[in-house]
Scaffold this active site. Structure first.
Site, mmCIF file in Angstrom:
data_model
loop_
_atom_site.group_PDB
_atom_site.id
_atom_site.type_symbol
_atom_site.label_atom_id
_atom_site.label_comp_id
_atom_site.label_asym_id
_atom_site.label_seq_id
_atom_site.Cartn_x
_atom_site.Cartn_y
_atom_site.Cartn_z
ATOM 1 N N CYS A 89 73.467 43.038 63.572
ATOM 2 C CA CYS A 89 74.650 43.268 64.424
ATOM 3 C C CYS A 89 74.702 42.349 65.624
ATOM 4 O O CYS A 89 75.672 42.384 66.392
ATOM 5 C CB CYS A 89 74.667 44.740 64.893
ATOM 6 S SG CYS A 89 73.482 45.098 66.219
ATOM 7 N N THR B 86 40.419 60.194 63.152
ATOM 8 C CA THR B 86 41.468 60.612 64.076
ATOM 9 C C THR B 86 40.937 61.735 64.968
ATOM 10 O O THR B 86 40.181 62.597 64.539
ATOM 11 C CB THR B 86 42.758 61.049 63.336
ATOM 12 O OG1 THR B 86 43.745 61.442 64.304
ATOM 13 C CG2 THR B 86 42.499 62.178 62.365
ATOM 14 N N GLN C 180 48.465 57.292 60.726
ATOM 15 C CA GLN C 180 49.055 57.290 62.074
ATOM 16 C C GLN C 180 49.029 55.859 62.628
ATOM 17 O O GLN C 180 49.654 55.595 63.650
ATOM 18 C CB GLN C 180 48.275 58.200 63.008
ATOM 19 C CG GLN C 180 48.223 59.646 62.570
ATOM 20 C CD GLN C 180 47.262 60.444 63.413
ATOM 21 O OE1 GLN C 180 47.623 60.975 64.467
ATOM 22 N NE2 GLN C 180 46.011 60.511 62.975
ATOM 23 N N HIS D 60 53.880 56.731 62.029
ATOM 24 C CA HIS D 60 54.183 56.251 63.386
ATOM 25 C C HIS D 60 54.782 54.856 63.366
ATOM 26 O O HIS D 60 54.822 54.183 64.390
ATOM 27 C CB HIS D 60 52.917 56.259 64.252
ATOM 28 C CG HIS D 60 52.454 57.649 64.602
ATOM 29 N ND1 HIS D 60 51.192 57.919 65.057
ATOM 30 C CD2 HIS D 60 53.079 58.851 64.525
ATOM 31 C CE1 HIS D 60 51.071 59.217 65.275
ATOM 32 N NE2 HIS D 60 52.197 59.815 64.947
ATOM 33 N N CYS E 55 69.620 41.100 67.148
ATOM 34 C CA CYS E 55 69.474 41.782 65.844
ATOM 35 C C CYS E 55 70.092 40.902 64.758
ATOM 36 O O CYS E 55 71.243 40.445 64.922
ATOM 37 C CB CYS E 55 70.201 43.127 65.882
ATOM 38 S SG CYS E 55 70.402 43.888 64.238
ATOM 39 N N CYS F 30 66.421 47.598 65.112
ATOM 40 C CA CYS F 30 67.489 47.401 66.088
ATOM 41 C C CYS F 30 67.880 48.749 66.691
ATOM 42 O O CYS F 30 68.251 49.684 65.950
ATOM 43 C CB CYS F 30 68.730 46.780 65.429
ATOM 44 S SG CYS F 30 70.112 46.622 66.595
ATOM 45 N N LEU G 196 33.631 59.558 63.302
ATOM 46 C CA LEU G 196 32.379 59.113 63.931
ATOM 47 C C LEU G 196 31.627 60.293 64.517
ATOM 48 O O LEU G 196 30.401 60.384 64.443
ATOM 49 C CB LEU G 196 32.703 58.079 65.025
ATOM 50 C CG LEU G 196 31.502 57.370 65.653
ATOM 51 C CD1 LEU G 196 30.793 56.533 64.599
ATOM 52 C CD2 LEU G 196 31.945 56.480 66.815
#
Ligand code: APR
Length: 229
Positions: free
Chosen positions: A136, A173, A88, A106, A133, A114, A199
């Site tokens: 383009c 996570t 992630q 992610h 960009c 772009c 943890l």
């Protein structure tokens, strides 16, 4: 060797100094995620959002992988094709520890996108709304990261790996954000054993068969060592 899917979150990079989102003092206690991690926030104030990710990109480039990243890289190298690493995280510490391939559901701080034509390229150290960009020319560049309300990347590939795996391991996570938080149930539903390395117990701890609690930089190398014996 059993087929393993590993999902990592911010906790695996915490000891590299990158901080997490929901721990005390975490990123979301200092920024309103609506402002910096949503398409609406970017539309309202692209300069603020670029500034937020430029700071995180600088932190990332100043950080070093920790023993947890290195241990996972060893595991992937020892069993190519048997271990799928999904993260992630948008940092590149898994890659810099030698892990490959790394599935960034992610997106990646190191990449730019772009918004007009969909082109992707390596992000510069600092991005500003005026950047054009390279494909383009539109001034519509953004970090290639998945914001809240957007569809995570590589979901078909991840779904296939979850269906086929014998063991699903979540590392660092909180289990607060879907679809990643639902992976444990998907894997278990297809008969996989599930292990949480964190943890402390996460929001979805009850969904896991086994738990190893402690700092990732100690627990992950110990766990990997048991697999590589
Ligand atoms: N070792 C292991 N686990 C740790 C450590 C550590 N040193 N430090 C913190 N943790 C654990 C915390 O206990 C917590 O459960 O890491 C988890 C971090 O949770 P979050 O901050 O919610 O991060 P994460 O789960 O990756 O967030 C998921 O939310 O904001 C979005 O897109 C963002 O990818 C992120 C997603």
């Amino acid at each position: 060797m059993q087929r393993i899917v590993i999902l990592t979150g911010a906790g695996v990079s915490a000891e590299s100094g990158l901080g997490t989102f929901r721990d005390v003092g975490g990123l979301w206690s200092r920024y309103d995620l609506e402002d910096v991690a949503t398409p609406g926030g970017f539309a309202r104030n692209p300069r603020l959002v670029h500034g937020f990710y430029n700071a995180r990109r600088a932190n990332m480039r100043a950080a070093e992988p920790n023993p947890a990243h290195a241990a996972l890289a060893r595991l992937l190298a020892a069993h190519p094709g048997q271990v799928t690493l999904v993260t992630q995280n948008i940092d590149d510490l898994h890659e810099r520890a030698g892990a490959s391939p790394v599935i960034h559901m992610h997106g990646e701080l190191a990449r730019a996108l772009c918004g007009a034509c969909g082109a992707r390229w390596d992000a510069p150290d600092a991005m500003v709304p005026e950047d054009a960009c390279p494909a383009c020319g539109a001034a519509a560049t953004r970090p290639d990261v998945v914001w809240f309300g957007e569809i995570p990347y590589h979901m078909e590939r991840i779904g296939a790996a979850l269906t086929a795996c014998d063991l699903f391991v979540a590392i660092g996570t909180s289990g607060a954000v879907y679809p990643a938080a639902g992976f444990v149930a998907e894997a278990a539903g297809h008969g996989a054993e599930t292990l949480e390395i964190n943890l402390e117990p996460s929001d979805t701890a009850a969904a896991f068969d086994r738990h190893l609690h402690g700092p990732a930089s100690r627990i992950v190398p110990e766990w990997v060592a048991t697999l590589l014996r």
